[in-house]
Design a protein around this motif. Structure first.
Motif, PDB file in Angstrom:
ATOM      1  N   LEU A   1      44.790  69.523  47.195  1.00 36.11           N
ATOM      2  CA  LEU A   1      43.676  69.177  48.069  1.00 36.11           C
ATOM      3  C   LEU A   1      43.229  67.737  47.838  1.00 36.11           C
ATOM      4  O   LEU A   1      43.061  66.952  48.796  1.00 36.11           O
ATOM      5  N   ARG A   2      43.033  67.353  46.588  1.00 37.17           N
ATOM      6  CA  ARG A   2      42.582  65.998  46.274  1.00 37.17           C
ATOM      7  C   ARG A   2      43.615  64.963  46.689  1.00 37.17           C
ATOM      8  O   ARG A   2      43.270  63.899  47.233  1.00 37.17           O
ATOM      9  N   SER A   3      44.877  65.260  46.456  1.00 31.94           N
ATOM     10  CA  SER A   3      45.942  64.310  46.806  1.00 31.94           C
ATOM     11  C   SER A   3      46.006  64.080  48.311  1.00 31.94           C
ATOM     12  O   SER A   3      46.096  62.938  48.779  1.00 31.94           O
TER      13      SER A   3
ATOM     14  N   ARG B   1      45.120  60.545  50.195  1.00 27.26           N
ATOM     15  CA  ARG B   1      46.168  59.884  50.976  1.00 27.26           C
ATOM     16  C   ARG B   1      45.697  59.600  52.396  1.00 27.26           C
ATOM     17  O   ARG B   1      46.034  58.555  52.977  1.00 27.26           O
ATOM     18  N   LEU B   2      44.890  60.497  52.955  1.00 30.37           N
ATOM     19  CA  LEU B   2      44.412  60.334  54.326  1.00 30.37           C
ATOM     20  C   LEU B   2      43.057  59.629  54.397  1.00 30.37           C
ATOM     21  O   LEU B   2      42.532  59.419  55.488  1.00 30.37           O
ATOM     22  N   ALA B   3      42.503  59.275  53.222  1.00 33.19           N
ATOM     23  CA  ALA B   3      41.177  58.645  53.145  1.00 33.19           C
ATOM     24  C   ALA B   3      40.110  59.513  53.823  1.00 33.19           C
ATOM     25  O   ALA B   3      39.233  59.012  54.541  1.00 33.19           O
ATOM     26  N   VAL B   4      40.191  60.837  53.583  1.00 35.45           N
ATOM     27  CA  VAL B   4      39.205  61.779  54.091  1.00 35.45           C
ATOM     28  C   VAL B   4      38.257  62.122  52.940  1.00 35.45           C
ATOM     29  O   VAL B   4      38.688  62.633  51.903  1.00 35.45           O
ATOM     30  N   ALA B   5      36.985  61.815  53.122  1.00 38.12           N
ATOM     31  CA  ALA B   5      36.006  62.048  52.057  1.00 38.12           C
ATOM     32  C   ALA B   5      35.587  63.516  52.049  1.00 38.12           C
ATOM     33  O   ALA B   5      35.080  64.036  53.044  1.00 38.12           O
TER      34      ALA B   5
ATOM     35  N   ALA C   1      47.825  68.331  56.966  1.00 38.91           N
ATOM     36  CA  ALA C   1      48.484  67.852  55.745  1.00 38.91           C
ATOM     37  C   ALA C   1      48.552  68.954  54.692  1.00 38.91           C
ATOM     38  O   ALA C   1      49.570  69.108  54.004  1.00 38.91           O
ATOM     39  N   LEU C   2      47.482  69.727  54.556  1.00 38.88           N
ATOM     40  CA  LEU C   2      47.473  70.816  53.585  1.00 38.88           C
ATOM     41  C   LEU C   2      48.472  71.904  53.982  1.00 38.88           C
ATOM     42  O   LEU C   2      49.150  72.487  53.126  1.00 38.88           O
ATOM     43  N   HIS C   3      48.563  72.165  55.275  1.00 36.46           N
ATOM     44  CA  HIS C   3      49.521  73.150  55.753  1.00 36.46           C
ATOM     45  C   HIS C   3      50.939  72.724  55.404  1.00 36.46           C
ATOM     46  O   HIS C   3      51.760  73.541  54.935  1.00 36.46           O
ATOM     47  N   THR C   4      51.237  71.454  55.603  1.00 32.53           N
ATOM     48  CA  THR C   4      52.551  70.927  55.256  1.00 32.53           C
ATOM     49  C   THR C   4      52.821  71.054  53.761  1.00 32.53           C
ATOM     50  O   THR C   4      53.959  71.304  53.332  1.00 32.53           O
ATOM     51  N   ALA C   5      51.779  70.917  52.957  1.00 30.52           N
ATOM     52  CA  ALA C   5      51.905  71.006  51.504  1.00 30.52           C
ATOM     53  C   ALA C   5      51.893  72.445  50.994  1.00 30.52           C
ATOM     54  O   ALA C   5      51.966  72.671  49.779  1.00 30.52           O
ATOM     55  N   GLY C   6      51.787  73.425  51.906  1.00 34.70           N
ATOM     56  CA  GLY C   6      51.860  74.824  51.508  1.00 34.70           C
ATOM     57  C   GLY C   6      50.527  75.518  51.329  1.00 34.70           C
ATOM     58  O   GLY C   6      50.477  76.661  50.856  1.00 34.70           O
ATOM     59  N   LEU C   7      49.418  74.865  51.704  1.00 30.74           N
ATOM     60  CA  LEU C   7      48.107  75.490  51.601  1.00 30.74           C
ATOM     61  C   LEU C   7      47.593  75.872  52.993  1.00 30.74           C
ATOM     62  O   LEU C   7      47.996  75.281  53.995  1.00 30.74           O
TER      63      LEU C   7
END
Length: 261
Positions: free
Chosen positions: A123-125, A129-133, A184-190
């Protein structure tokens, strides 16, 4: 026949003659405290389920939260935590099921998602990477979680005892950034679920694997059961069970209950 409420329910299921697992979504009413949610669940199952029905609470809450709430009502039943990330079954030492109070009880844990540390790192990564606060539980103190969730300090401490999922909020509110982060999280498996103004990231965020695993677990014990889900009209259990019951909102008459087959 047992008495009224969760106590009577416990008396009934102690006979171990189960024909149905009744999964109930404890998160149908946002903001309800843990013990009130469990008490209401016991009352609803008593009203809507017949003999041989075993209550299985389901929630985004943690194992620590539900264990404490169930103990407060002397209920020793299976339950699903963190949005389907894990299921817990009360057992005796040696593996047979245990629903009676007393020393020596423990839980078989069935896990369906990555561990908490991995979820937080992913989640943090992705957010960085997307500069989402974002701000998640792991960034907050117990006092801050208690204030944000509107709960006592002990409840907040138990809510922070997470094992598979991470609640978070967007610092600048939901918008296009939220959609980008979810992809992005979906792509990373979350997977991400929304509830009560919070987003919950985890490896599963679905009740289907846990419901299926519990049904198989009971089959191995010699109980071939049907599955029923109780929750809101858009509840997460709808696609996980044989039949689904839409519960009326708090304060509504139970005549508003709708069965969905």
């Amino acid at each position: 026949m047992g008495g009224r409420g969760p106590q009577g329910y416990r008396d009934r299921v102690s006979h171990e003659s189960w024909r149905s697992l009744v999964f109930i979504d404890l998160d149908t009413t946002p903001g309800q405290d843990d013990e009130s949610a469990v008490r209401r669940a016991g009352e609803q199952v008593k009203c809507l389920a017949g003999e041989g029905a075993l209550l299985v609470p389901c929630s985004l809450r943690t194992r620590a939260q539900l264990e404490r709430a169930l103990r407060a009502h002397d209920l020793h039943v299976p339950f699903i935590v963190e949005g389907g990330s894990a299921a817990c079954v009360p057992v005796k030492h040696g593996g047979s099921i245990r629903l009676a109070a007393g020393e020596g009880s423990a839980y078989d844990r069935l896990e369906f998602g990555p561990v908490y540390g991995q979820v937080v790192r992913t989640l943090r990564s992705a957010a960085a990477r997307l500069a989402v606060a974002i701000r998640s539980f792991s960034d907050m103190t117990v006092e801050e979680v208690a204030t944000a969730q509107g709960m006592p300090l002990l409840a907040a401490r138990l809510a922070m005892h997470r094992e598979h999922s991470e609640p978070f909020m967007y610092a600048d509110g939901r918008g296009s950034d939220a959609a980008r982060l979810v992809r992005a999280l979906h792509t990373a498996g979350l997977r991400v679920r929304e509830h009560g103004g919070w987003s919950y990231a985890g490896g599963t965020m679905s009740y289907q694997p846990a419901v299926r695993a519990l049904r198989q677990w009971f089959a191995r014990q010699g109980f071939h059961v049907s599955t029923t889900g109780l929750g809101s009209a858009d509840g997460w259990l709808r696609d996980a069970v044989d039949q689904y019951v839409v519960l009326p909102p708090d304060g509504a008459e139970s005549g508003g209950t709708t069965w969905i087959i």
